[in-house]
Design an enzyme around this catalytic site. Structure first.
Site, PDB file in Angstrom:
ATOM      1  N   CYS A 259       0.831  -1.209   0.000  1.00  0.00           N
ATOM      2  CA  CYS A 259       0.000   0.000   0.000  1.00  0.00           C
ATOM      3  C   CYS A 259       0.866   1.260   0.000  1.00  0.00           C
ATOM      4  O   CYS A 259       1.765   1.424   0.841  1.00  0.00           O
ATOM      5  CB  CYS A 259      -0.901  -0.034   1.243  1.00  0.00           C
ATOM      6  SG  CYS A 259      -1.737   1.518   1.562  1.00  0.00           S
TER       7      CYS A 259
ATOM      8  N   ASP B 210      -0.943  16.736  -0.194  1.00  0.00           N
ATOM      9  CA  ASP B 210      -1.225  15.970  -1.410  1.00  0.00           C
ATOM     10  C   ASP B 210      -0.190  16.341  -2.473  1.00  0.00           C
ATOM     11  O   ASP B 210       0.168  17.505  -2.640  1.00  0.00           O
ATOM     12  CB  ASP B 210      -2.646  16.279  -1.901  1.00  0.00           C
ATOM     13  CG  ASP B 210      -3.132  15.250  -2.908  1.00  0.00           C
ATOM     14  OD1 ASP B 210      -4.038  14.477  -2.566  1.00  0.00           O
ATOM     15  OD2 ASP B 210      -2.590  15.220  -4.044  1.00  0.00           O
TER      16      ASP B 210
ATOM     17  N   HIS C  90      -3.669   0.272   8.469  1.00  0.00           N
ATOM     18  CA  HIS C  90      -4.192   0.082   7.111  1.00  0.00           C
ATOM     19  C   HIS C  90      -5.669  -0.292   7.163  1.00  0.00           C
ATOM     20  O   HIS C  90      -6.018  -1.407   7.538  1.00  0.00           O
ATOM     21  CB  HIS C  90      -3.416  -0.991   6.344  1.00  0.00           C
ATOM     22  CG  HIS C  90      -3.953  -1.166   4.955  1.00  0.00           C
ATOM     23  ND1 HIS C  90      -3.628  -0.308   3.927  1.00  0.00           N
ATOM     24  CD2 HIS C  90      -4.841  -2.057   4.447  1.00  0.00           C
ATOM     25  CE1 HIS C  90      -4.277  -0.679   2.836  1.00  0.00           C
ATOM     26  NE2 HIS C  90      -5.033  -1.743   3.123  1.00  0.00           N
TER      27      HIS C  90
ATOM     28  N   ASN D 151     -13.173   9.799  -0.837  1.00  0.00           N
ATOM     29  CA  ASN D 151     -13.588   8.992  -1.985  1.00  0.00           C
ATOM     30  C   ASN D 151     -13.550   7.522  -1.590  1.00  0.00           C
ATOM     31  O   ASN D 151     -12.606   7.081  -0.920  1.00  0.00           O
ATOM     32  CB  ASN D 151     -12.646   9.249  -3.167  1.00  0.00           C
ATOM     33  CG  ASN D 151     -12.699  10.694  -3.626  1.00  0.00           C
ATOM     34  OD1 ASN D 151     -13.743  11.332  -3.592  1.00  0.00           O
ATOM     35  ND2 ASN D 151     -11.554  11.235  -4.020  1.00  0.00           N
TER      36      ASN D 151
ATOM     37  N   HIS E 127      -6.255   3.118   0.829  1.00  0.00           N
ATOM     38  CA  HIS E 127      -5.976   3.277   2.262  1.00  0.00           C
ATOM     39  C   HIS E 127      -6.797   4.494   2.652  1.00  0.00           C
ATOM     40  O   HIS E 127      -6.630   5.577   2.061  1.00  0.00           O
ATOM     41  CB  HIS E 127      -4.468   3.496   2.468  1.00  0.00           C
ATOM     42  CG  HIS E 127      -4.034   3.664   3.895  1.00  0.00           C
ATOM     43  ND1 HIS E 127      -3.002   2.938   4.459  1.00  0.00           N
ATOM     44  CD2 HIS E 127      -4.466   4.504   4.875  1.00  0.00           C
ATOM     45  CE1 HIS E 127      -2.824   3.312   5.719  1.00  0.00           C
ATOM     46  NE2 HIS E 127      -3.704   4.277   5.988  1.00  0.00           N
TER      47      HIS E 127
ATOM     48  N   HIS F 273      -8.476   7.738   3.521  1.00  0.00           N
ATOM     49  CA  HIS F 273      -7.903   9.080   3.681  1.00  0.00           C
ATOM     50  C   HIS F 273      -8.981  10.132   3.556  1.00  0.00           C
ATOM     51  O   HIS F 273      -9.906   9.993   2.767  1.00  0.00           O
ATOM     52  CB  HIS F 273      -6.780   9.345   2.678  1.00  0.00           C
ATOM     53  CG  HIS F 273      -7.126   9.064   1.243  1.00  0.00           C
ATOM     54  ND1 HIS F 273      -7.140   7.789   0.722  1.00  0.00           N
ATOM     55  CD2 HIS F 273      -7.461   9.886   0.228  1.00  0.00           C
ATOM     56  CE1 HIS F 273      -7.471   7.836  -0.561  1.00  0.00           C
ATOM     57  NE2 HIS F 273      -7.690   9.098  -0.890  1.00  0.00           N
TER      58      HIS F 273
ATOM     59  N   HIS G  36      -9.445  13.946   2.372  1.00  0.00           N
ATOM     60  CA  HIS G  36      -8.876  15.124   1.712  1.00  0.00           C
ATOM     61  C   HIS G  36      -9.390  16.340   2.474  1.00  0.00           C
ATOM     62  O   HIS G  36     -10.602  16.459   2.696  1.00  0.00           O
ATOM     63  CB  HIS G  36      -9.388  15.260   0.279  1.00  0.00           C
ATOM     64  CG  HIS G  36      -8.948  14.196  -0.674  1.00  0.00           C
ATOM     65  ND1 HIS G  36      -7.942  14.390  -1.598  1.00  0.00           N
ATOM     66  CD2 HIS G  36      -9.395  12.929  -0.870  1.00  0.00           C
ATOM     67  CE1 HIS G  36      -7.798  13.293  -2.327  1.00  0.00           C
ATOM     68  NE2 HIS G  36      -8.666  12.391  -1.912  1.00  0.00           N
TER      69      HIS G  36
END
Ligand code: 5GP
Ligand code: ZN
Length: 133
Positions: free
Chosen positions: A21, A47, A63, A107, A118, A120, A122
């Site tokens: 990953c 990012d 994870h 997403n 994994h 996340h 944003h």
């Protein structure tokens, strides 16, 4: 009857780390990133392809592949993750609410536009216009 959330342990049985990953490799510092925040449970970093003047990602170090993998065992972790967002957003230069603010996006899956599997968040903010969104 459903098990009350309060009786569940705040841990999942998922493996902590997936050697394939990308974000696990970032957590392990095998791939460099620009850190925003780190503690025992979470890591936040800029990012690589920002959409907005402020655009960073907040991830659990454990994870967890996506929001689709979240269940009652994760309520404590997710609560602590959410509680970091306002603080880190201001720290990274998002302007104060309500004139400022930010966008929080997760997403999930192919149809949700998820590319890295994994979990996340944003966090995007700053003066407009933005590149996207
Ligand atoms: P997703 O599409 O899965 O919601 O978002 C993945 C995000 O990870 C994208 O915004 C992409 O720019 C970012 N990203 C992909 N690879 C890297 C990397 O190696 N380093 C950093 N810092 N960000 C990355
Ligand atoms: Zn991972």
């Amino acid at each position: 009857m459903n098990t009350p959330i309060s009786s569940l342990q705040d841990a999942s049985h998922a493996p902590d780390h997936d050697p394939h990953c990308l974000f696990c490799k970032i957590v392990a510092k095998q791939i460099p990133s620009r850190a925003v925040y780190e503690d025992a449970e979470f890591y936040a970093f800029h990012d690589i392809a920002p959409w907005a003047p402020v655009h960073f990602l907040l991830i659990p170090k454990q994870h967890i592949a996506s929001m689709a993998h979240i269940s009652e065992v994760h309520v404590g972790l997710m609560g602590r993750m959410m509680a970091l967002v306002p603080r880190l957003a201001l720290q990274e230069g998002c302007n104060p609410y309500p004139e400022g603010g930010y966008r929080l996006v997760t997403n999930t899956g192919a149809e949700g536009g998820q590319e890295v599997r994994h979990l996340h968040f944003h966090i995007m903010g700053g003066a407009r216009p933005w590149l996207r969104g």
